[in-house]
Design a protein around this motif. Structure first.
Motif, PDB file in Angstrom:
ATOM      1  N   GLY A   1     138.418 -17.078 -15.620  1.00 35.08           N
ATOM      2  CA  GLY A   1     138.547 -18.439 -15.117  1.00 35.08           C
ATOM      3  C   GLY A   1     137.162 -19.070 -15.048  1.00 35.08           C
ATOM      4  O   GLY A   1     136.347 -18.701 -14.208  1.00 35.08           O
ATOM      5  N   TRP A   2     136.896 -19.993 -15.948  1.00 35.55           N
ATOM      6  CA  TRP A   2     135.588 -20.656 -16.014  1.00 35.55           C
ATOM      7  C   TRP A   2     135.737 -21.958 -15.247  1.00 35.55           C
ATOM      8  O   TRP A   2     136.213 -22.966 -15.768  1.00 35.55           O
ATOM      9  N   ILE A   3     135.361 -21.940 -13.975  1.00 30.45           N
ATOM     10  CA  ILE A   3     135.739 -22.988 -13.026  1.00 30.45           C
ATOM     11  C   ILE A   3     134.641 -24.034 -12.875  1.00 30.45           C
ATOM     12  O   ILE A   3     133.497 -23.717 -12.539  1.00 30.45           O
ATOM     13  N   SER A   4     135.001 -25.295 -13.104  1.00 28.58           N
ATOM     14  CA  SER A   4     134.061 -26.399 -12.863  1.00 28.58           C
ATOM     15  C   SER A   4     134.519 -27.188 -11.635  1.00 28.58           C
ATOM     16  O   SER A   4     135.704 -27.475 -11.459  1.00 28.58           O
ATOM     17  N   THR A   5     133.541 -27.494 -10.782  1.00 30.44           N
ATOM     18  CA  THR A   5     133.794 -28.244  -9.555  1.00 30.44           C
ATOM     19  C   THR A   5     132.652 -29.232  -9.332  1.00 30.44           C
ATOM     20  O   THR A   5     131.627 -29.192 -10.020  1.00 30.44           O
ATOM     21  N   ILE A   6     132.817 -30.086  -8.335  1.00 35.88           N
ATOM     22  CA  ILE A   6     131.774 -31.048  -7.960  1.00 35.88           C
ATOM     23  C   ILE A   6     131.385 -30.787  -6.509  1.00 35.88           C
ATOM     24  O   ILE A   6     132.253 -30.663  -5.640  1.00 35.88           O
ATOM     25  N   ASN A   7     130.077 -30.703  -6.253  1.00 33.91           N
ATOM     26  CA  ASN A   7     129.623 -30.447  -4.885  1.00 33.91           C
ATOM     27  C   ASN A   7     129.545 -31.741  -4.080  1.00 33.91           C
ATOM     28  O   ASN A   7     129.864 -32.825  -4.585  1.00 33.91           O
ATOM     29  N   SER A   8     129.106 -31.628  -2.844  1.00 32.85           N
ATOM     30  CA  SER A   8     129.130 -32.771  -1.926  1.00 32.85           C
ATOM     31  C   SER A   8     128.165 -33.881  -2.315  1.00 32.85           C
ATOM     32  O   SER A   8     128.305 -35.020  -1.863  1.00 32.85           O
ATOM     33  N   THR A   9     127.187 -33.575  -3.160  1.00 32.19           N
ATOM     34  CA  THR A   9     126.237 -34.601  -3.596  1.00 32.19           C
ATOM     35  C   THR A   9     126.551 -35.111  -5.001  1.00 32.19           C
ATOM     36  O   THR A   9     125.770 -35.871  -5.569  1.00 32.19           O
ATOM     37  N   GLY A  10     127.672 -34.684  -5.565  1.00 30.04           N
ATOM     38  CA  GLY A  10     128.063 -35.138  -6.891  1.00 30.04           C
ATOM     39  C   GLY A  10     127.572 -34.258  -8.020  1.00 30.04           C
ATOM     40  O   GLY A  10     127.821 -34.556  -9.196  1.00 30.04           O
ATOM     41  N   GLY A  11     126.886 -33.153  -7.696  1.00 31.32           N
ATOM     42  CA  GLY A  11     126.417 -32.232  -8.719  1.00 31.32           C
ATOM     43  C   GLY A  11     127.544 -31.380  -9.274  1.00 31.32           C
ATOM     44  O   GLY A  11     128.551 -31.130  -8.599  1.00 31.32           O
ATOM     45  N   ILE A  12     127.375 -30.926 -10.503  1.00 31.08           N
ATOM     46  CA  ILE A  12     128.415 -30.146 -11.174  1.00 31.08           C
ATOM     47  C   ILE A  12     128.112 -28.655 -11.047  1.00 31.08           C
ATOM     48  O   ILE A  12     127.000 -28.203 -11.334  1.00 31.08           O
ATOM     49  N   ASN A  13     129.109 -27.905 -10.612  1.00 24.82           N
ATOM     50  CA  ASN A  13     129.010 -26.451 -10.552  1.00 24.82           C
ATOM     51  C   ASN A  13     129.957 -25.852 -11.588  1.00 24.82           C
ATOM     52  O   ASN A  13     131.080 -26.327 -11.762  1.00 24.82           O
ATOM     53  N   LEU A  14     129.506 -24.812 -12.277  1.00 23.22           N
ATOM     54  CA  LEU A  14     130.320 -24.160 -13.298  1.00 23.22           C
ATOM     55  C   LEU A  14     130.089 -22.661 -13.201  1.00 23.22           C
ATOM     56  O   LEU A  14     128.945 -22.199 -13.321  1.00 23.22           O
ATOM     57  N   ALA A  15     131.152 -21.892 -12.980  1.00 20.54           N
ATOM     58  CA  ALA A  15     131.001 -20.453 -12.793  1.00 20.54           C
ATOM     59  C   ALA A  15     132.222 -19.709 -13.333  1.00 20.54           C
ATOM     60  O   ALA A  15     133.352 -20.184 -13.206  1.00 20.54           O
TER      61      ALA A  15
ATOM     62  N   LEU B   1     121.872 -19.442  -9.412  1.00 17.93           N
ATOM     63  CA  LEU B   1     120.946 -20.575  -9.376  1.00 17.93           C
ATOM     64  C   LEU B   1     120.866 -21.167  -7.973  1.00 17.93           C
ATOM     65  O   LEU B   1     121.738 -20.942  -7.137  1.00 17.93           O
ATOM     66  N   GLY B   2     119.841 -21.952  -7.761  1.00 14.40           N
ATOM     67  CA  GLY B   2     119.675 -22.623  -6.486  1.00 14.40           C
ATOM     68  C   GLY B   2     120.693 -23.740  -6.322  1.00 14.40           C
ATOM     69  O   GLY B   2     121.326 -24.183  -7.291  1.00 14.40           O
ATOM     70  N   PRO B   3     120.873 -24.231  -5.094  1.00 16.62           N
ATOM     71  CA  PRO B   3     121.896 -25.249  -4.817  1.00 16.62           C
ATOM     72  C   PRO B   3     121.676 -26.571  -5.553  1.00 16.62           C
ATOM     73  O   PRO B   3     122.620 -27.337  -5.752  1.00 16.62           O
ATOM     74  N   THR B   4     120.451 -26.856  -5.965  1.00 21.44           N
ATOM     75  CA  THR B   4     120.179 -28.119  -6.664  1.00 21.44           C
ATOM     76  C   THR B   4     120.143 -27.944  -8.179  1.00 21.44           C
ATOM     77  O   THR B   4     119.961 -28.928  -8.897  1.00 21.44           O
ATOM     78  N   GLU B   5     120.320 -26.721  -8.654  1.00 28.19           N
ATOM     79  CA  GLU B   5     120.284 -26.458 -10.091  1.00 28.19           C
ATOM     80  C   GLU B   5     121.677 -26.566 -10.691  1.00 28.19           C
ATOM     81  O   GLU B   5     122.682 -26.228 -10.052  1.00 28.19           O
ATOM     82  N   SER B   6     121.749 -27.003 -11.945  1.00 32.16           N
ATOM     83  CA  SER B   6     123.021 -27.221 -12.625  1.00 32.16           C
ATOM     84  C   SER B   6     123.289 -26.111 -13.633  1.00 32.16           C
ATOM     85  O   SER B   6     122.490 -25.889 -14.548  1.00 32.16           O
TER      86      SER B   6
ATOM     87  N   GLN C   1     134.500 -22.151  -4.513  1.00 27.70           N
ATOM     88  CA  GLN C   1     135.498 -22.204  -3.446  1.00 27.70           C
ATOM     89  C   GLN C   1     135.216 -23.355  -2.495  1.00 27.70           C
ATOM     90  O   GLN C   1     136.128 -24.131  -2.158  1.00 27.70           O
ATOM     91  N   ASP C   2     133.979 -23.472  -2.078  1.00 21.24           N
ATOM     92  CA  ASP C   2     133.601 -24.537  -1.151  1.00 21.24           C
ATOM     93  C   ASP C   2     133.899 -25.910  -1.743  1.00 21.24           C
ATOM     94  O   ASP C   2     134.483 -26.783  -1.084  1.00 21.24           O
ATOM     95  N   ASN C   3     133.528 -26.088  -3.002  1.00 27.73           N
ATOM     96  CA  ASN C   3     133.745 -27.388  -3.649  1.00 27.73           C
ATOM     97  C   ASN C   3     135.225 -27.687  -3.832  1.00 27.73           C
ATOM     98  O   ASN C   3     135.667 -28.824  -3.631  1.00 27.73           O
ATOM     99  N   ALA C   4     135.999 -26.685  -4.227  1.00 21.83           N
ATOM    100  CA  ALA C   4     137.436 -26.890  -4.441  1.00 21.83           C
ATOM    101  C   ALA C   4     138.136 -27.234  -3.134  1.00 21.83           C
ATOM    102  O   ALA C   4     138.982 -28.136  -3.086  1.00 21.83           O
ATOM    103  N   GLU C   5     137.769 -26.527  -2.075  1.00 20.16           N
ATOM    104  CA  GLU C   5     138.400 -26.797  -0.778  1.00 20.16           C
ATOM    105  C   GLU C   5     138.015 -28.172  -0.247  1.00 20.16           C
ATOM    106  O   GLU C   5     138.857 -28.892   0.302  1.00 20.16           O
TER     107      GLU C   5
END
Length: 205
Positions: A28-42, A103-108, A74-78
């Motif tokens: 499952g290659w999951i893409s989400t958006i964090n609270s600042t609008g950044g994209i997370n992919l894992a 990666l760090g929280p500000t890295e994409s 998980q955090d972003n999806a919830e």
């Protein structure tokens, strides 16, 4: 051979073979958006479909230290109520692997892996543009499972699929998906993966 769970080394096995036995597992290659609008992919190797009507999938972000909090996906999806599952393929194996980096929280992750993202139709998180199949999902619920370690969480995140993207070249003249043409990769045990290039059919009795 038999061994009691947690005692594989006493049975002469240097590594726990559980994940090598329960295989292959879809990624499952999951893409989400964090609270600042950044994209997370894992990528998550504990992933699958659990229902078809409605279509529901899950990913399991386990093994995270409780001290550091739950994993970003998980955090972003919830928080946002949405995520996208992208198909990891042979052509994207290196990029998928790079997105597993811590990666760090500000890295994409997409930027780190050299991936272009594309807007989804029904949810805010974007999809991997080069992935031939993407499932747009609405978050349903999170289930916490028992953990062998009091310091680590063990969660399963469920989402309902509300939109599906399929590359045109994967659909044949009869409207059937030729999934082997995508060469999806799956997770085995240890550091091993597999690619699906051949299928066979059987009629149920």
């Amino acid at each position: 051979m038999f061994y009691k769970v947690g005692h594989h080394k006493e049975a002469g096995l240097p590594h726990n073979p559980f994940k090598a036995i329960v295989a292959p597992r879809p990624i499952g290659w999951i893409s989400t958006i964090n609270s600042t609008g950044g994209i997370n992919l894992a990528p998550y190797s504990f992933f699958n479909a659990v229902s078809s009507a409605p279509p529901i999938v899950f990913f399991a972000p386990n093994g995270q230290s409780r001290e550091s909090g739950i994993k970003d996906s998980q955090d972003n999806a919830e928080r946002s109520g949405e995520f996208v599952t992208n198909l990891a393929t042979w052509d994207l194996r290196e990029e998928m692997n790079r997105t597993s980096a811590a990666l760090g929280p500000t890295e994409s992750e997409p930027e780190f892996a050299g991936l272009e993202m594309e807007a989804s139709e029904l949810v805010a998180p974007p999809r991997v543009k080069r992935s031939p199949v993407s499932l747009e999902c609405r978050y349903l619920q999170t289930l916490e499972l028992p953990s062998d370690s009091e310091d680590e969480g063990n969660f399963v995140v469920f989402g309902q699929v509300v939109g599906i993207h399929i590359a045109d070249h994967l659909v044949d003249a009869n409207g059937l998906v030729k999934i082997t043409d995508a060469k999806p990769i799956s997770r085995l045990g240890y550091m091993d993966y597999a690619v699906i290039e051949e299928t066979f059919s059987m009629q149920r009795p």
